[in-house]
Design an enzyme around this catalytic site. Structure first.
Site, PDB file in Angstrom:
ATOM      1  N   TRP A 130       0.865  -1.189   0.000  1.00 35.39           N
ATOM      2  CA  TRP A 130       0.000   0.000   0.000  1.00 35.39           C
ATOM      3  C   TRP A 130       0.902   1.239   0.000  1.00 35.39           C
ATOM      4  O   TRP A 130       1.838   1.319   0.816  1.00 35.39           O
ATOM      5  CB  TRP A 130      -0.883  -0.033   1.248  1.00 35.39           C
ATOM      6  CG  TRP A 130      -1.822   1.126   1.389  1.00 35.39           C
ATOM      7  CD1 TRP A 130      -2.633   1.656   0.417  1.00 35.39           C
ATOM      8  CD2 TRP A 130      -2.067   1.896   2.576  1.00 35.39           C
ATOM      9  NE1 TRP A 130      -3.364   2.704   0.927  1.00 35.39           N
ATOM     10  CE2 TRP A 130      -3.034   2.871   2.250  1.00 35.39           C
ATOM     11  CE3 TRP A 130      -1.570   1.856   3.872  1.00 35.39           C
ATOM     12  CZ2 TRP A 130      -3.504   3.793   3.176  1.00 35.39           C
ATOM     13  CZ3 TRP A 130      -2.039   2.775   4.802  1.00 35.39           C
ATOM     14  CH2 TRP A 130      -3.003   3.730   4.449  1.00 35.39           C
ATOM     15  N   ASP A 211      -1.586  -6.085   8.712  1.00 32.60           N
ATOM     16  CA  ASP A 211      -2.579  -5.102   8.270  1.00 32.60           C
ATOM     17  C   ASP A 211      -3.789  -5.873   7.754  1.00 32.60           C
ATOM     18  O   ASP A 211      -3.687  -6.631   6.785  1.00 32.60           O
ATOM     19  CB  ASP A 211      -1.960  -4.224   7.166  1.00 32.60           C
ATOM     20  CG  ASP A 211      -2.842  -3.035   6.829  1.00 32.60           C
ATOM     21  OD1 ASP A 211      -4.026  -3.030   7.222  1.00 32.60           O
ATOM     22  OD2 ASP A 211      -2.351  -2.107   6.160  1.00 32.60           O
ATOM     23  N   LYS A 246     -13.907  -0.544   5.079  1.00 33.94           N
ATOM     24  CA  LYS A 246     -14.420  -1.227   3.882  1.00 33.94           C
ATOM     25  C   LYS A 246     -15.595  -2.140   4.248  1.00 33.94           C
ATOM     26  O   LYS A 246     -16.641  -2.083   3.624  1.00 33.94           O
ATOM     27  CB  LYS A 246     -13.326  -2.058   3.220  1.00 33.94           C
ATOM     28  CG  LYS A 246     -11.948  -1.468   3.293  1.00 33.94           C
ATOM     29  CD  LYS A 246     -11.736  -0.296   2.371  1.00 33.94           C
ATOM     30  CE  LYS A 246     -10.426   0.389   2.720  1.00 33.94           C
ATOM     31  NZ  LYS A 246      -9.954   1.369   1.798  1.00 33.94           N
TER      32      LYS A 246
HETATM   33  C1  LMR Z   1      -6.628   2.452  -0.781  1.00 31.10           C
HETATM   34  O1  LMR Z   1      -5.616   1.752  -0.755  1.00 31.10           O
HETATM   35  O2  LMR Z   1      -7.048   2.975  -1.826  1.00 31.10           O
HETATM   36  C2  LMR Z   1      -7.396   2.683   0.483  1.00 31.10           C
HETATM   37  O3  LMR Z   1      -6.811   1.990   1.523  1.00 31.10           O
HETATM   38  C3  LMR Z   1      -7.663   4.097   0.783  1.00 31.10           C
HETATM   39  C4  LMR Z   1      -6.439   4.862   1.186  1.00 31.10           C
HETATM   40  O4  LMR Z   1      -6.493   5.521   2.225  1.00 31.10           O
HETATM   41  O5  LMR Z   1      -5.428   4.841   0.477  1.00 31.10           O
END
Ligand code: LMR
Length: 396
Positions: A130, A211, A246
């Site tokens: 992420w 996570d 989510k």
């Molecule tokens: C994403 O990865 O798009 C979500 O987890 C929202 C974010 O805060 O980035």
């Protein structure tokens, strides 16, 4: 003082939401931020959340501060969802939970706790991960290392590479793992692969920071905890950062949790006392409303059943869009094999679309993807599929 300050770059994910909002194209498609959209392309509040809110409106007697670690019943529900209600870790009091402002809040508190209280220096994240993980961890003063995740084809897990790198990680470092629905790839380890990962964590004395932001979006609330249960069986200390953004659609209410699993109940309480210091010196205590909604729903068998139905509907719709996407691309004459997208889980897939192609999709077709090629499948609908697949065929 501000004269020398340069403009910061836009956030790689949320920055796209801002750009999307400003795009006047009536046919624009948002496949960037991880927000669920229904068949009409809307993100409505879950019906069960509305029902719980109506009850709260009647019942709530005050707007006082919550405790530093949030609502006690919320913590209990979080643990039961994460580990299953009958898990011995819960019965033994070895898990403690603090309610946090979203999963990101949990990650930051976990990182602060690891860096300030456990004297941790480094955390290892998957490559890719992420986009906000490295930034959150660095902001907490940690060094960030990476372990390989994707195989050479870009469509599956590089388990050998992952294990080989973890075997070189110094004892005492933390390793960030995605419990299910890996963000951004949608590729999760199997249970056997989780066992191998757990073995290395134990051998190398590494701290897993898990996570868990998409519970229920892969197979079910229960099945999605399989990897976490493997780690729990391995008897490692663990930090779990979870989110109800989510699976309850509570994005803007900022509802998350940090759960610490410790070797004994006494160590868990000591850990919690320090986590509370990290929280108090950051945002003091968590917001009330979202936590009350979740606790209300999970504490009522009828509301809970309605919630599970709504999670199932979201998951089924995404799975349907995965199949339709692959079929539509094929029907439009795209020869590249995208069938791997139907194997991937959760909201995201790593499409293999290059940054240059992502830029063209945005500038020429008003279709928004994260530049890594991550697609939010939950943004696809039957009505935008033709336009989306035509555009992808054109840019490939
Ligand atoms: C994403 O990865 O798009 C979500 O987890 C929202 C974010 O805060 O980035």
């Amino acid at each position: 003082m501000l004269e020398t300050l340069q403009m910061a770059p836009p956030d790689p994910i949320l920055g796209l939401s801002e750009a999307f909002r400003q795009d006047p194209n009536p046919h624009k498609i948002n496949l960037s931020v991880g927000v669920y959209q229904d068949a009409q392309g809307k993100t409505p509040t879950l019906a069960v959340v509305k029902a719980a809110e109506r009850r709260l409106l009647e019942e709530e007697a005050n707007k006082g501060y919550l405790g530093i670690d949030g609502l006690p019943e919320y913590g209990r529900h979080v643990q039961e969802l994460l580990l299953g209600p009958a898990h011995p870790i819960i019965a033994q009091g070895r898990a403690v939970t603090a309610q946090t402002p979203g999963g990101t809040g949990a990650l930051r508190v976990a990182a602060d706790f690891f860096q300030q209280k456990l004297r941790g220096r480094r955390i290892w994240v998957s490559e890719p991960t992420w986009a906000n993980h490295p930034s959150v961890f660095q902001a907490a003063g940690l060094e960030v290392g990476t372990y390989p995740y994707l195989n050479a084809a870009g469509t599956g897990l590089d388990l050998d590479g992952l294990l080989a790198t973890l075997r070189t990680v110094p004892a005492g470092d933390a390793v960030c793992l995605h419990a299910s629905c890996h963000n951004p790839t949608g590729i999760d380890p199997t249970v056997d692969q989780w066992r191998l990962i757990a073995q290395v964590l134990v051998q190398r004395q590494l701290l897993p920071l898990v996570d868990f932001a998409y519970q229920g979006f892969a197979e079910s609330i229960e099945a999605d905890r399989a990897g976490l249960l493997v780690l729990a069986d391995a008897d490692v200390d663990m930090l779990i950062c979870s989110s109800f953004s989510k699976n309850f659609g509570l994005y803007g209410e900022r509802v998350g949790a940090l759960t610490l699993v410790a070797p004994t109940a006494e160590r868990a309480q000591v850990g919690l006392s320090h986590i509370k210091v990290c929280i108090r010196t950051n945002y003091s205590n968590p917001p009330r409303h979202g936590g009350l909604i979740v606790a209300r729903i999970l504490g009522d068998s009828q509301l809970r059943a309605r919630w599970l139905d709504e999670v199932t509907a979201m998951r089924d719709r995404i799975a349907g869009m995965r199949r339709l996407f692959v079929d539509t691309l094929r029907a439009k004459g795209v020869t590249r094999d995208f069938s791997f997208i139907t194997q991937q889980r959760g909201m995201f897939s790593y499409s293999g679309i290059t940054p240059a192609q992502v830029d063209r999709l945005r500038s020429e077709y008003a279709i928004y993807l994260v530049r890594s090629g991550r697609i939010n499948v939950a943004g696809m609908t039957e009505s935008n599929m033709d336009r989306l697949c035509d555009a992808i065929r054109d840019v490939l």
